[in-house]
Design an enzyme around this catalytic site. Structure first.
Site, PDB file in Angstrom:
ATOM      1  CD  GLU A 134      -3.217   0.555   0.476  1.00 18.72           C
ATOM      2  OE1 GLU A 134      -2.724   1.536  -0.119  1.00 18.72           O
ATOM      3  OE2 GLU A 134      -4.451   0.416   0.631  1.00 18.72           O
ATOM      4  CG  ASP A 138      -5.911   7.683   5.390  1.00 14.94           C
ATOM      5  OD1 ASP A 138      -6.604   6.723   5.013  1.00 14.94           O
ATOM      6  OD2 ASP A 138      -5.713   8.676   4.687  1.00 14.94           O
TER       7      ASP A 138
END
Length: 218
Positions: A134, A138
């Protein structure tokens, strides 16, 4: 994803680095607040993550699955370090790559609606050690969506690597197995992380300014 490797902690009061002492393109001079993570630190940390990945996953065919678009720089550098380790190892473990594209952001806000807008047939992941790479985590919705899709194809092992992870209540519930940096909840760009497709060409991770957000708002 219970046992995770340690990460570099960037504190909430981290002052960062002055833009004036680094080579920042003139077109972005007013669009950034500060340099947050230097390129050399990124590369050094990525090299260590490659070692951790090989120690954990290097006993069986590895498929590295890049989450486009923001993950491509970290993905490429991580794989270069993994390949170097493989060349210096007595083991000959096959490694292949695949790509998936998901979209969840509009400007600097997560829409909460994860769209899979690209990617090959995930059935090729069956029985493999799958490493999802990735760009940043968040809220964690994107990686959770991709994890659920990959699990349907019964990989032998499934791990996640992310260069930065933001310190948010949501990310605490989906922490990757391999984390480069844990950072405050600021919107960062550079090293392929973008804001509406801008700032990808920076080779450092920087904090975008309010001016930058307004200038490049969709």
């Amino acid at each position: 994803m219970i046992e995770c490797s340690p990460s570099v902690i960037v504190n909430d009061d981290e002052p960062g680095y002055d833009l004036d002492v680094y080579c920042i393109p003139n077109r972005y001079a007013e669009d950034l607040e500060k340099v947050f993570i230097l390129h050399g630190l990124i590369m050094d940390r990525t090299e260590r993550l490659a070692r951790d990945v090989m120690k954990e996953m290097g006993g069986h065919h590895i498929v590295a699955l890049c989450v486009l678009k923001g993950g491509y720089k970290f993905f490429a550098d991580l794989l270069d370090y993994i390949k170097a380790l493989k060349r210096n190892s007595d083991r000959s473990i096959p490694m292949t790559v695949d790509f998936s594209r998901l979209k969840s952001y509009c400007n600097d806000q997560s829409t909460g609606d994860i769209k899979v807008i690209g990617g090959d047939d995930l059935s090729t992941l069956t029985g493999k050690n799958v490493l999802i790479v990735e760009d940043i985590i968040d809220a964690g919705r994107t990686v959770q969506t991709l994890l659920s899709l990959v699990k349907q194809h019964n990989p032998q092992m499934l791990k996640v690597a992310s260069l930065p992870v933001k310190r948010t209540p949501q990310s605490a519930a989906c922490r990757p197995d391999f984390v480069g940096f844990e950072i405050p909840d600021r919107f960062v760009v550079g090293y392929a992380l973008d804001y509406n497709d801008y700032f990808k060409d920076l080779n450092r991770v920087c904090v975008i300014s309010e001016t930058g957000k307004g200038k490049y708002q969709a």
